[in-house]
Design a protein around this motif. Structure first.
Motif, PDB file in Angstrom:
ATOM      1  N   LEU A 140       9.846   3.725   2.580  1.00 47.25           N
ATOM      2  CA  LEU A 140       8.997   4.360   3.583  1.00 47.25           C
ATOM      3  C   LEU A 140       7.747   3.515   3.837  1.00 47.25           C
ATOM      4  N   TYR A 141       7.106   3.051   2.763  1.00 44.60           N
ATOM      5  CA  TYR A 141       5.917   2.210   2.919  1.00 44.60           C
ATOM      6  C   TYR A 141       6.256   0.904   3.634  1.00 44.60           C
ATOM      7  N   LEU A 142       7.402   0.320   3.303  1.00 45.18           N
ATOM      8  CA  LEU A 142       7.820  -0.915   3.956  1.00 45.18           C
ATOM      9  C   LEU A 142       8.065  -0.694   5.438  1.00 45.18           C
ATOM     10  N   PHE A 143       8.727   0.397   5.761  1.00 54.23           N
ATOM     11  CA  PHE A 143       9.026   0.726   7.155  1.00 54.23           C
ATOM     12  C   PHE A 143       7.746   0.908   7.964  1.00 54.23           C
ATOM     13  N   PHE A 144       6.817   1.715   7.450  1.00 52.89           N
ATOM     14  CA  PHE A 144       5.563   1.946   8.157  1.00 52.89           C
ATOM     15  C   PHE A 144       4.714   0.680   8.215  1.00 52.89           C
ATOM     16  N   GLY A 145       4.768  -0.150   7.152  1.00 56.06           N
ATOM     17  CA  GLY A 145       4.011  -1.390   7.147  1.00 56.06           C
ATOM     18  C   GLY A 145       4.475  -2.354   8.222  1.00 56.06           C
ATOM     19  N   LEU A 146       5.790  -2.450   8.405  1.00 57.87           N
ATOM     20  CA  LEU A 146       6.338  -3.332   9.439  1.00 57.87           C
ATOM     21  C   LEU A 146       5.984  -2.821  10.836  1.00 57.87           C
ATOM     22  N   ILE A 147       6.005  -1.498  11.008  1.00 53.44           N
ATOM     23  CA  ILE A 147       5.604  -0.930  12.295  1.00 53.44           C
ATOM     24  C   ILE A 147       4.150  -1.266  12.592  1.00 53.44           C
ATOM     25  N   LEU A 148       3.279  -1.116  11.580  1.00 59.47           N
ATOM     26  CA  LEU A 148       1.863  -1.417  11.760  1.00 59.47           C
ATOM     27  C   LEU A 148       1.642  -2.895  12.102  1.00 59.47           C
ATOM     28  N   THR A 149       2.419  -3.775  11.457  1.00 58.17           N
ATOM     29  CA  THR A 149       2.268  -5.209  11.729  1.00 58.17           C
ATOM     30  C   THR A 149       2.554  -5.519  13.192  1.00 58.17           C
ATOM     31  N   GLY A 150       3.705  -5.041  13.680  1.00 52.34           N
ATOM     32  CA  GLY A 150       4.049  -5.272  15.083  1.00 52.34           C
ATOM     33  C   GLY A 150       3.079  -4.609  16.035  1.00 52.34           C
ATOM     34  N   ASP A 151       2.657  -3.397  15.702  1.00 50.49           N
ATOM     35  CA  ASP A 151       1.727  -2.662  16.555  1.00 50.49           C
ATOM     36  C   ASP A 151       0.388  -3.378  16.653  1.00 50.49           C
ATOM     37  N   ASN A 152      -0.159  -3.811  15.502  1.00 47.20           N
ATOM     38  CA  ASN A 152      -1.446  -4.505  15.501  1.00 47.20           C
ATOM     39  C   ASN A 152      -1.367  -5.840  16.242  1.00 47.20           C
ATOM     40  N   LEU A 198      -0.191   6.900   2.242  1.00 51.35           N
ATOM     41  CA  LEU A 198       0.551   6.487   3.430  1.00 51.35           C
ATOM     42  C   LEU A 198      -0.295   5.624   4.369  1.00 51.35           C
ATOM     43  N   GLN A 199      -1.590   5.503   4.074  1.00 55.23           N
ATOM     44  CA  GLN A 199      -2.426   4.546   4.798  1.00 55.23           C
ATOM     45  C   GLN A 199      -2.564   3.243   4.015  1.00 55.23           C
ATOM     46  N   ILE A 200      -2.776   3.343   2.712  1.00 54.11           N
ATOM     47  CA  ILE A 200      -3.074   2.163   1.892  1.00 54.11           C
ATOM     48  C   ILE A 200      -1.843   1.276   1.711  1.00 54.11           C
ATOM     49  N   TYR A 201      -0.735   1.839   1.280  1.00 51.41           N
ATOM     50  CA  TYR A 201       0.436   1.018   0.968  1.00 51.41           C
ATOM     51  C   TYR A 201       1.070   0.370   2.198  1.00 51.41           C
ATOM     52  N   PRO A 202       1.254   1.102   3.315  1.00 52.46           N
ATOM     53  CA  PRO A 202       1.734   0.405   4.524  1.00 52.46           C
ATOM     54  C   PRO A 202       0.747  -0.657   5.022  1.00 52.46           C
ATOM     55  N   SER A 203      -0.566  -0.411   4.850  1.00 51.56           N
ATOM     56  CA  SER A 203      -1.554  -1.412   5.244  1.00 51.56           C
ATOM     57  C   SER A 203      -1.424  -2.663   4.391  1.00 51.56           C
ATOM     58  N   PHE A 204      -1.097  -2.483   3.110  1.00 54.56           N
ATOM     59  CA  PHE A 204      -0.867  -3.635   2.233  1.00 54.56           C
ATOM     60  C   PHE A 204       0.334  -4.448   2.726  1.00 54.56           C
ATOM     61  N   VAL A 205       1.403  -3.745   3.097  1.00 59.29           N
ATOM     62  CA  VAL A 205       2.589  -4.426   3.630  1.00 59.29           C
ATOM     63  C   VAL A 205       2.238  -5.148   4.926  1.00 59.29           C
ATOM     64  N   ALA A 206       1.488  -4.471   5.816  1.00 60.87           N
ATOM     65  CA  ALA A 206       1.099  -5.083   7.085  1.00 60.87           C
ATOM     66  C   ALA A 206       0.227  -6.314   6.863  1.00 60.87           C
ATOM     67  N   THR A 207      -0.677  -6.239   5.895  1.00 55.70           N
ATOM     68  CA  THR A 207      -1.540  -7.382   5.593  1.00 55.70           C
ATOM     69  C   THR A 207      -0.724  -8.563   5.086  1.00 55.70           C
TER      70      THR A 207
END
Length: 379
Positions: free
Chosen positions: A107-119, A232-241
């Motif tokens: 779940l964290y990986l999925f949301f992190g990848l979405i955040l990366t593309g979105d940003n 759900l904010q911190i871990y996806p943000s780590f993946v996005a970073t």
């Protein structure tokens, strides 16, 4: 509020607004509104500051789309100390066991990848569009949110929501046909179109992200407390970073950052401080988003985020000299009208919910005559 029977003991002479040392519901309601107001201020101020500083970064010589994407998530460590104040809950029942570690990691990986593309799409939009046009286009996320909430969160369409969608669509269309006269930086037509489409795509992706976030609370995590929202904010943000760091090296932009900092119009110190404050501002915005998700809902946080977007074009006129001609002014009014229509629908929904709750309350007055206690049954 859970189903069942709540027992409230009435103290004789209790006229000071306190029952058994517990504040009355009216006082709790005021405290709730205060917290919501603080979160709204965090969201709007953080969002406006980060957007304006992002535009400043590009105007003064910044050119790295990946570093601009990086700072949108890289400030997450300032949220980690908050985890110390919110311990994990252990109230899950056998009927709804907590998700496994593997499920959470996916779940964290999925949301992190979405955040990366979105940003990244937001970075393209902010680089190729005037900040006022960029902010007004971001208002379309409210319309996308309505569609995705209907598909994934059982959101019902009403006349007010349809009116909001129509107005926001007209607002974005006006900006699209007005592109020839709204290009103070002499950006090529192709780049303007790329920025326009990327901003629309980012708005749609962010709305999809919030809808999936709410769906995850309901179907996967099955728990909504502030620690879970923080995670759900911190871990996806780590993946996005991490994804942004990979993008920096893969694109070759990493090698140009030192020169970019030295050539920055305001100096290298200002370059670092601008990026640092962008990262901090986005996290302040995130605190507001997280607080509104916790106190109200993810849908409401998106509504407030969209409602705050018209603040940025006004500030852009003051600080960046953006034009606020007749077409853009009309687009701004339509965006505010559309956002207000959506917010008013939520007000009506909340009012209806309160009225429904009142009709479900049955007071057992007979018990009060025996032991001085009032039993309220909530169905």
């Amino acid at each position: 509020m859970a189903d069942g029977v709540q027992e409230l003991e009435l103290q004789p002479g209790g006229t000071n607004g306190v029952i058994n040392g517990v504040p009355t519901q009216k006082f709790k309601h005021y405290r709730w509104w205060f917290r919501v107001a603080v979160y709204i201020i965090f969201l709007i101020s953080g969002q406006a500051t980060a957007t304006l500083l992002g535009r400043l970064y590009y105007d003064k010589g910044g050119n790295s789309k990946w570093i601009s994407t990086f700072v949108q998530s890289a400030g997450f460590p300032i949220l980690i100390p908050l985890l110390l104040f919110f311990q994990p809950t252990t109230t899950s029942s056998a009927a709804s066991p907590p998700p496994t570690t593997t499920t959470l990691l996916l779940l964290y990986l999925f949301f992190g990848l979405i955040l990366t593309g979105d940003n990244l799409m937001y970075s393209y939009g902010l680089q190729y569009l005037p900040v006022s046009t960029y902010s007004l286009l971001c208002a379309t996320q409210l319309g996308f949110n309505a569609v995705f909430s209907f598909l994934f969160n059982s959101q019902k369409f009403t006349s007010l929501i349809i009116n909001s969608l129509f107005l926001l669509t007209i607002s974005a269309t006006l900006l699209a046909v007005h592109s020839d006269s709204d290009n103070p930086s002499k950006i090529s037509k192709a780049k303007y179109i790329i920025g326009f489409l990327c901003t629309l795509g980012a708005s749609a992706t962010y709305s999809l992200y919030l809808s999936f976030l709410q769906l995850s609370f309901q179907k996967v995590i099955k728990s909504e407390n502030f620690r879970v929202v923080l995670e759900l904010q911190i871990y996806p943000s780590f993946v996005a970073t991490c994804g942004c760091v990979v993008g920096l090296f893969a694109s070759g932009e990493w090698d140009t950052l030192k020169k970019e900092g030295s050539d920055y119009e305001k100096g290298s110190v200002s370059y670092i401080m601008t990026l640092t404050w962008i990262a901090i501002a986005w996290q302040i915005c995130s605190i507001g988003i997280l607080g509104l998700i916790f106190e109200v809902s993810s849908l409401f946080s998106n509504v407030i985020s969209t409602l705050g977007l018209p603040v940025v074009p006004v500030l852009a006129v003051v600080f960046f000299g953006d034009k606020m001609d007749g077409v853009k002014a009309i687009s701004l009014i339509l965006a505010i009208w559309g956002s207000g229509s959506y917010v008013y629908q939520h007000y009506l929904d909340d009012l209806k919910l309160k009225n429904d709750m009142k009709t479900r309350i049955v007071v057992s007055a007979n018990e009060a005559s025996h032991n001085g206690r009032l039993y309220v049954e909530l169905f």
